[in-house]
Design a protein around this motif. Sequence first.
Motif, PDB file in Angstrom:
ATOM      1  N   LEU A   1      31.572  19.112 -20.031  1.00 11.14           N
ATOM      2  CA  LEU A   1      30.258  18.738 -19.501  1.00 11.14           C
ATOM      3  C   LEU A   1      30.039  17.276 -19.907  1.00 11.14           C
ATOM      4  O   LEU A   1      29.936  16.950 -21.090  1.00 11.14           O
ATOM      5  N   ILE A   2      30.001  16.401 -18.903  1.00  8.03           N
ATOM      6  CA  ILE A   2      29.972  14.958 -19.171  1.00  8.03           C
ATOM      7  C   ILE A   2      28.655  14.388 -18.654  1.00  8.03           C
ATOM      8  O   ILE A   2      28.275  14.652 -17.504  1.00  8.03           O
ATOM      9  N   THR A   3      27.964  13.633 -19.487  1.00  9.77           N
ATOM     10  CA  THR A   3      26.690  13.037 -19.040  1.00  9.77           C
ATOM     11  C   THR A   3      26.731  11.528 -19.255  1.00  9.77           C
ATOM     12  O   THR A   3      27.408  11.015 -20.147  1.00  9.77           O
ATOM     13  N   THR A   4      26.002  10.819 -18.402  1.00  9.21           N
ATOM     14  CA  THR A   4      25.948   9.366 -18.529  1.00  9.21           C
ATOM     15  C   THR A   4      24.554   8.939 -18.987  1.00  9.21           C
ATOM     16  O   THR A   4      23.590   9.708 -18.907  1.00  9.21           O
ATOM     17  N   ARG A   5      24.489   7.694 -19.418  1.00  4.90           N
ATOM     18  CA  ARG A   5      23.248   7.127 -19.940  1.00  4.90           C
ATOM     19  C   ARG A   5      22.109   7.208 -18.912  1.00  4.90           C
ATOM     20  O   ARG A   5      20.962   7.347 -19.267  1.00  4.90           O
ATOM     21  N   HIS A   6      22.450   7.116 -17.619  1.00  7.26           N
ATOM     22  CA  HIS A   6      21.414   7.151 -16.585  1.00  7.26           C
ATOM     23  C   HIS A   6      21.246   8.533 -15.967  1.00  7.26           C
ATOM     24  O   HIS A   6      20.722   8.675 -14.860  1.00  7.26           O
ATOM     25  N   GLY A   7      21.711   9.556 -16.670  1.00  2.91           N
ATOM     26  CA  GLY A   7      21.371  10.925 -16.268  1.00  2.91           C
ATOM     27  C   GLY A   7      22.318  11.603 -15.293  1.00  2.91           C
ATOM     28  O   GLY A   7      22.011  12.687 -14.806  1.00  2.91           O
ATOM     29  N   MET A   8      23.462  11.004 -14.993  1.00  2.00           N
ATOM     30  CA  MET A   8      24.415  11.712 -14.134  1.00  2.00           C
ATOM     31  C   MET A   8      25.120  12.779 -14.970  1.00  2.00           C
ATOM     32  O   MET A   8      25.377  12.581 -16.161  1.00  2.00           O
ATOM     33  N   VAL A   9      25.417  13.911 -14.316  1.00  2.00           N
ATOM     34  CA  VAL A   9      26.066  15.022 -15.017  1.00  2.00           C
ATOM     35  C   VAL A   9      27.292  15.446 -14.212  1.00  2.00           C
ATOM     36  O   VAL A   9      27.217  15.580 -12.991  1.00  2.00           O
ATOM     37  N   PHE A  10      28.411  15.628 -14.914  1.00  2.45           N
ATOM     38  CA  PHE A  10      29.644  16.052 -14.239  1.00  2.45           C
ATOM     39  C   PHE A  10      30.267  17.199 -15.025  1.00  2.45           C
ATOM     40  O   PHE A  10      30.111  17.277 -16.243  1.00  2.45           O
ATOM     41  N   LYS A  11      30.967  18.065 -14.277  1.00  3.17           N
ATOM     42  CA  LYS A  11      31.782  19.078 -14.950  1.00  3.17           C
ATOM     43  C   LYS A  11      33.227  18.858 -14.518  1.00  3.17           C
ATOM     44  O   LYS A  11      33.488  18.593 -13.335  1.00  3.17           O
ATOM     45  N   ALA A  12      34.149  18.959 -15.451  1.00  2.20           N
ATOM     46  CA  ALA A  12      35.547  18.685 -15.107  1.00  2.20           C
ATOM     47  C   ALA A  12      36.481  19.482 -16.007  1.00  2.20           C
ATOM     48  O   ALA A  12      36.170  19.732 -17.181  1.00  2.20           O
ATOM     49  N   ARG A  13      37.606  19.882 -15.432  1.00  2.00           N
ATOM     50  CA  ARG A  13      38.621  20.568 -16.259  1.00  2.00           C
ATOM     51  C   ARG A  13      39.328  19.570 -17.152  1.00  2.00           C
ATOM     52  O   ARG A  13      39.714  19.878 -18.269  1.00  2.00           O
ATOM     53  N   PHE A  14      39.544  18.397 -16.614  1.00  3.63           N
ATOM     54  CA  PHE A  14      40.270  17.378 -17.376  1.00  3.63           C
ATOM     55  C   PHE A  14      39.376  16.154 -17.556  1.00  3.63           C
ATOM     56  O   PHE A  14      38.677  15.750 -16.621  1.00  3.63           O
ATOM     57  N   PHE A  15      39.424  15.582 -18.726  1.00  2.87           N
ATOM     58  CA  PHE A  15      38.578  14.423 -19.031  1.00  2.87           C
ATOM     59  C   PHE A  15      39.425  13.416 -19.805  1.00  2.87           C
ATOM     60  O   PHE A  15      39.872  13.697 -20.919  1.00  2.87           O
ATOM     61  N   LEU A  16      39.701  12.280 -19.208  1.00  3.67           N
ATOM     62  CA  LEU A  16      40.490  11.245 -19.883  1.00  3.67           C
ATOM     63  C   LEU A  16      39.576  10.102 -20.278  1.00  3.67           C
ATOM     64  O   LEU A  16      38.952   9.480 -19.418  1.00  3.67           O
ATOM     65  N   ALA A  17      39.483   9.833 -21.557  1.00  4.94           N
ATOM     66  CA  ALA A  17      38.603   8.753 -22.035  1.00  4.94           C
ATOM     67  C   ALA A  17      39.431   7.486 -22.214  1.00  4.94           C
ATOM     68  O   ALA A  17      39.929   7.201 -23.304  1.00  4.94           O
ATOM     69  N   ASN A  18      39.586   6.722 -21.138  1.00  2.14           N
ATOM     70  CA  ASN A  18      40.372   5.470 -21.215  1.00  2.14           C
ATOM     71  C   ASN A  18      39.437   4.317 -21.550  1.00  2.14           C
ATOM     72  O   ASN A  18      39.281   3.378 -20.763  1.00  2.14           O
ATOM     73  N   THR A  19      38.827   4.428 -22.703  1.00 10.60           N
ATOM     74  CA  THR A  19      37.738   3.504 -23.019  1.00 10.60           C
ATOM     75  C   THR A  19      38.210   2.214 -23.699  1.00 10.60           C
ATOM     76  O   THR A  19      37.393   1.358 -24.013  1.00 10.60           O
ATOM     77  N   GLY A  20      39.516   2.077 -23.880  1.00 11.71           N
ATOM     78  CA  GLY A  20      40.056   0.796 -24.347  1.00 11.71           C
ATOM     79  C   GLY A  20      39.855   0.543 -25.830  1.00 11.71           C
ATOM     80  O   GLY A  20      39.042   1.183 -26.485  1.00 11.71           O
ATOM     81  N   PHE A  21      40.626  -0.408 -26.347  1.00 13.33           N
ATOM     82  CA  PHE A  21      40.502  -0.746 -27.770  1.00 13.33           C
ATOM     83  C   PHE A  21      39.738  -2.058 -27.941  1.00 13.33           C
ATOM     84  O   PHE A  21      39.284  -2.381 -29.032  1.00 13.33           O
ATOM     85  N   ALA A  22      39.584  -2.829 -26.852  1.00 12.18           N
ATOM     86  CA  ALA A  22      38.958  -4.144 -26.991  1.00 12.18           C
ATOM     87  C   ALA A  22      37.681  -4.227 -26.159  1.00 12.18           C
ATOM     88  O   ALA A  22      37.220  -5.300 -25.838  1.00 12.18           O
ATOM     89  N   ALA A  23      37.132  -3.052 -25.803  1.00 12.73           N
ATOM     90  CA  ALA A  23      35.956  -3.061 -24.933  1.00 12.73           C
ATOM     91  C   ALA A  23      34.668  -3.185 -25.746  1.00 12.73           C
ATOM     92  O   ALA A  23      33.583  -3.141 -25.198  1.00 12.73           O
ATOM     93  N   LYS A  24      34.783  -3.301 -27.059  1.00 14.30           N
ATOM     94  CA  LYS A  24      33.597  -3.456 -27.893  1.00 14.30           C
ATOM     95  C   LYS A  24      33.579  -4.880 -28.424  1.00 14.30           C
ATOM     96  O   LYS A  24      34.530  -5.310 -29.079  1.00 14.30           O
ATOM     97  N   ARG A  25      32.513  -5.606 -28.108  1.00 11.98           N
ATOM     98  CA  ARG A  25      32.480  -7.011 -28.533  1.00 11.98           C
ATOM     99  C   ARG A  25      32.161  -7.118 -30.023  1.00 11.98           C
ATOM    100  O   ARG A  25      31.463  -6.277 -30.579  1.00 11.98           O
ATOM    101  N   TYR A  26      32.656  -8.176 -30.624  1.00 12.24           N
ATOM    102  CA  TYR A  26      32.406  -8.399 -32.054  1.00 12.24           C
ATOM    103  C   TYR A  26      31.700  -9.730 -32.252  1.00 12.24           C
ATOM    104  O   TYR A  26      32.177 -10.768 -31.793  1.00 12.24           O
ATOM    105  N   THR A  27      30.552  -9.703 -32.875  1.00 18.28           N
ATOM    106  CA  THR A  27      29.858 -10.936 -33.253  1.00 18.28           C
ATOM    107  C   THR A  27      29.763 -10.955 -34.768  1.00 18.28           C
ATOM    108  O   THR A  27      29.219 -10.011 -35.354  1.00 18.28           O
ATOM    109  N   PRO A  28      30.301 -11.986 -35.427  1.00 21.26           N
ATOM    110  CA  PRO A  28      30.259 -12.020 -36.894  1.00 21.26           C
ATOM    111  C   PRO A  28      28.820 -12.060 -37.401  1.00 21.26           C
ATOM    112  O   PRO A  28      27.958 -12.654 -36.760  1.00 21.26           O
ATOM    113  N   ASP A  29      28.579 -11.416 -38.527  1.00 22.97           N
ATOM    114  CA  ASP A  29      27.199 -11.373 -39.050  1.00 22.97           C
ATOM    115  C   ASP A  29      26.949 -12.552 -40.005  1.00 22.97           C
ATOM    116  O   ASP A  29      26.499 -12.364 -41.125  1.00 22.97           O
TER     117      ASP A  29
END
Length: 165
Positions: free
Chosen positions: A83-111
């Motif tokens: 059961l997959i939901t998105t931030r804007h309220g979409m809902v999906f059901k799926a037998r297979f779910f591949l999370a290809n969310t990447g390793f560099a998709a999160k930005r880094y800003t030094p503190d």
Amino acid sequence: MLTNCFRYWNRYPGARVDSAVPHYEFSDSALWKEWLWKQRFPGSAELRAYFHHVADTWNLREDTIFEAYVNSAVWKEDEARWLITTRHGMVFKARFFLANTGFAAKRYTPDWKGIETFRGTWIHPSYWPKEEPDLKGKKIAVIGTGSTGLQLVQDLAPRKFPIPL
Ligand SMILES: Cc1cc2nc3c(=O)[nH]c(=O)nc-3n(C[C@H](O)[C@H](O)[C@H](O)COP(=O)(O)OP(=O)(O)OC[C@H]3O[C@@H](n4cnc5c(N)ncnc54)[C@H](O)[C@@H]3O)c2cc1C
């Protein structure tokens, strides 16, 4: 910091791939037979055109939903489905779910202390604005000399010191 650019990632000046083609391209002959690279290390405009070509050839657009940030994925044992939901309220059901969310998709800003009160303009290259800031004649400090830093310098330096024709 310039922040009117959250939908545009890594569009900084000089951005280009630093692996030479043909190593950086899909191996499907349907793609490479119809595509002629102009540069060995293509710049971002050429890369965007290439990925449009990929999307068209593989007919990807009809199966793609943009602006759909997945914030939950729960395996439902009784239904044997994700059961997959998105931030804007979409809902999906799926037998297979591949999370290809990447390793560099999160930005880094030094503190770094004081970064928020710096009086000049500071730009994280990943957030480079769609409307080009006017940097002509400005003093520019580039922090970080990896691939992104070097690509930026090659594009920004001639703007600061235009080469006479
Ligand atoms: C500035 C930069 C320059 C690079 N240059 C090169 C290069 O020259 N040569 C090279 O080979 N590699 C380069 N890379 C690395 C290359 O881009 C990555 O290795 C590659 O994109 C990884 O592919 P990926 O599909 O695993 O992840 P990504 O391409 O990062 O794709 C992940 C996707 O998942 C999305 N996502 C993440 N979380 C969620 C969520 N919860 N819900 C929905 N979507 C989500 C992200 O928005 C993103 O679109 C570079 C990377 C960067 C950042």
